[in-house]
Write a protein that holds these residues in place. Sequence first.
Motif, PDB file in Angstrom:
ATOM      1  N   ALA A 243       0.842  -1.203   0.000  1.00  0.00           N
ATOM      2  CA  ALA A 243       0.000   0.000   0.000  1.00  0.00           C
ATOM      3  C   ALA A 243       0.874   1.249   0.000  1.00  0.00           C
ATOM      4  N   ARG A 244       0.360   2.317  -0.625  1.00  0.00           N
ATOM      5  CA  ARG A 244       1.118   3.572  -0.688  1.00  0.00           C
ATOM      6  C   ARG A 244       1.276   4.212   0.687  1.00  0.00           C
ATOM      7  N   ASN A 245       0.262   4.056   1.532  1.00  0.00           N
ATOM      8  CA  ASN A 245       0.344   4.586   2.899  1.00  0.00           C
ATOM      9  C   ASN A 245      -0.622   3.780   3.765  1.00  0.00           C
ATOM     10  N   GLU A 246      -0.620   4.053   5.043  1.00  0.00           N
ATOM     11  CA  GLU A 246      -1.440   3.243   5.954  1.00  0.00           C
ATOM     12  C   GLU A 246      -2.924   3.369   5.646  1.00  0.00           C
ATOM     13  N   ALA A 247      -3.360   4.552   5.218  1.00  0.00           N
ATOM     14  CA  ALA A 247      -4.777   4.748   4.912  1.00  0.00           C
ATOM     15  C   ALA A 247      -5.225   3.908   3.721  1.00  0.00           C
ATOM     16  N   CYS A 248      -4.289   3.511   2.873  1.00  0.00           N
ATOM     17  CA  CYS A 248      -4.624   2.728   1.682  1.00  0.00           C
ATOM     18  C   CYS A 248      -4.574   1.221   1.918  1.00  0.00           C
ATOM     19  N   ARG A 249      -4.154   0.794   3.104  1.00  0.00           N
ATOM     20  CA  ARG A 249      -4.179  -0.633   3.404  1.00  0.00           C
ATOM     21  C   ARG A 249      -5.631  -1.103   3.472  1.00  0.00           C
ATOM     22  N   SER A 250      -5.881  -2.299   2.999  1.00  0.00           N
ATOM     23  CA  SER A 250      -7.254  -2.814   2.981  1.00  0.00           C
ATOM     24  C   SER A 250      -7.778  -2.948   4.406  1.00  0.00           C
ATOM     25  N   ARG A 251      -8.691  -2.072   4.769  1.00  0.00           N
ATOM     26  CA  ARG A 251      -9.253  -2.109   6.120  1.00  0.00           C
ATOM     27  C   ARG A 251      -9.973  -3.428   6.355  1.00  0.00           C
ATOM     28  N   HIS A 252     -10.690  -3.891   5.329  1.00  0.00           N
ATOM     29  CA  HIS A 252     -11.464  -5.117   5.500  1.00  0.00           C
ATOM     30  C   HIS A 252     -10.557  -6.329   5.699  1.00  0.00           C
ATOM     31  N   ASN A 253      -9.564  -6.505   4.837  1.00  0.00           N
ATOM     32  CA  ASN A 253      -8.703  -7.683   4.952  1.00  0.00           C
ATOM     33  C   ASN A 253      -7.889  -7.684   6.241  1.00  0.00           C
ATOM     34  N   ARG A 254      -7.552  -6.495   6.720  1.00  0.00           N
ATOM     35  CA  ARG A 254      -6.802  -6.432   7.976  1.00  0.00           C
ATOM     36  C   ARG A 254      -7.609  -7.000   9.138  1.00  0.00           C
ATOM     37  N   LYS A 255      -8.918  -6.965   9.042  1.00  0.00           N
ATOM     38  CA  LYS A 255      -9.747  -7.545  10.109  1.00  0.00           C
ATOM     39  C   LYS A 255      -9.522  -9.054  10.206  1.00  0.00           C
TER      40      LYS A 255
END
Length: 374
Positions: A243-255
Amino acid sequence: MMSSEELPGLYVHIPFCKTKCPYCDFYSIPEAGLVDAFLEALKKEAFLYRGVFSGFDSLYFGGGTPSLLTGERFAALIRTIRSVFMFHDDTEVTVEMNPDDVSEELLDQLRAAGVNRISIGIQSLDDKELLFLKRRHSAEKARQALGLVRQAVFDNFAADLMYGLPEQSEDKWIATIEEVLMFRPSHISCYELTIAPETPFGGMLRAGGIVLPSEDRQRTLFLASSRLLRDSGFTHYEVSNFARNEACRSRHNRKYWRRVPYLGLGPSAHSFHRDERWWNVRSVAEYCRILQGNSAPVGGRELLTAGQAALERLFLGLRSLEGVSLADIKANEAMRCNMERLIADHLVEIRDEMLIPTIEGYLLADRLPLLLSG
């Protein structure tokens, strides 16, 4: 307004595909006029879980091929889901798309319906590789799709790529990544071609019709892509994800990786809540039949023991920069000693009181927990 702290995620499985990729073991079938019946059953299933989960801050439409639905159907489905469940104001709403389905009109309709993240299954920008994978889009169609998503001002969009194909060279793999980077995606996933035994590719592999690259070749391709993307400003935050930055990390998959509760709707979808995991029947017809009687279409369930949950935390934590708690590791003498060896071998490192995998450690993601727990 709901707090987004540790809110669950909602996954919706759209089980239809125009064609079935020979490596795919996710559940999907041809559309065959079943969409309306499926959507009606999906609404009933959603109502069955009303009140079970406090609310969500991620909504992910996967498949199958969600982009086979029309914009009108998507808008109606999202309205229904939002009327049933509570959502945080800044909910991440993702739709997986096949490049062949991407159009300016559909993108406009999705954005108007509240979709704010697109995930495009590019896989390759080489026509020979796409032919081998039996993808229904061409390399040119993939380029057009990437351009349309960029023009539609979806600032948060992901491109999925695949490496480890037979006879795939490092130069060709790197060229694909470099070209995709020109479209400025916020997220890139690089998945190694893995072949499940029950897929068509599984049969070809057993018969010798497919010869996969050696482990050394796979390692070379993995490290080359990681190096290129990190040099291009991306963070390699999970084994297959950048991801380009933390905000662009997949919020759903991180769950999933953090063991945050999630609800899965649709045939074959999985759910997790309070150390219980359950999954739906793997049949659209059976799914619809069960819901006609207003029963949950659950195909099976399991309740994890404390030991199973602890081992799962290791397996999931050591796949990403989330890592695992250093305090938990030090509390176990055997794991503390094993940790020291893994640090000496440059497979893990300590950062902010967490034990996290290195890039070399990512290569052993499935083995690291066993090496640590001894």
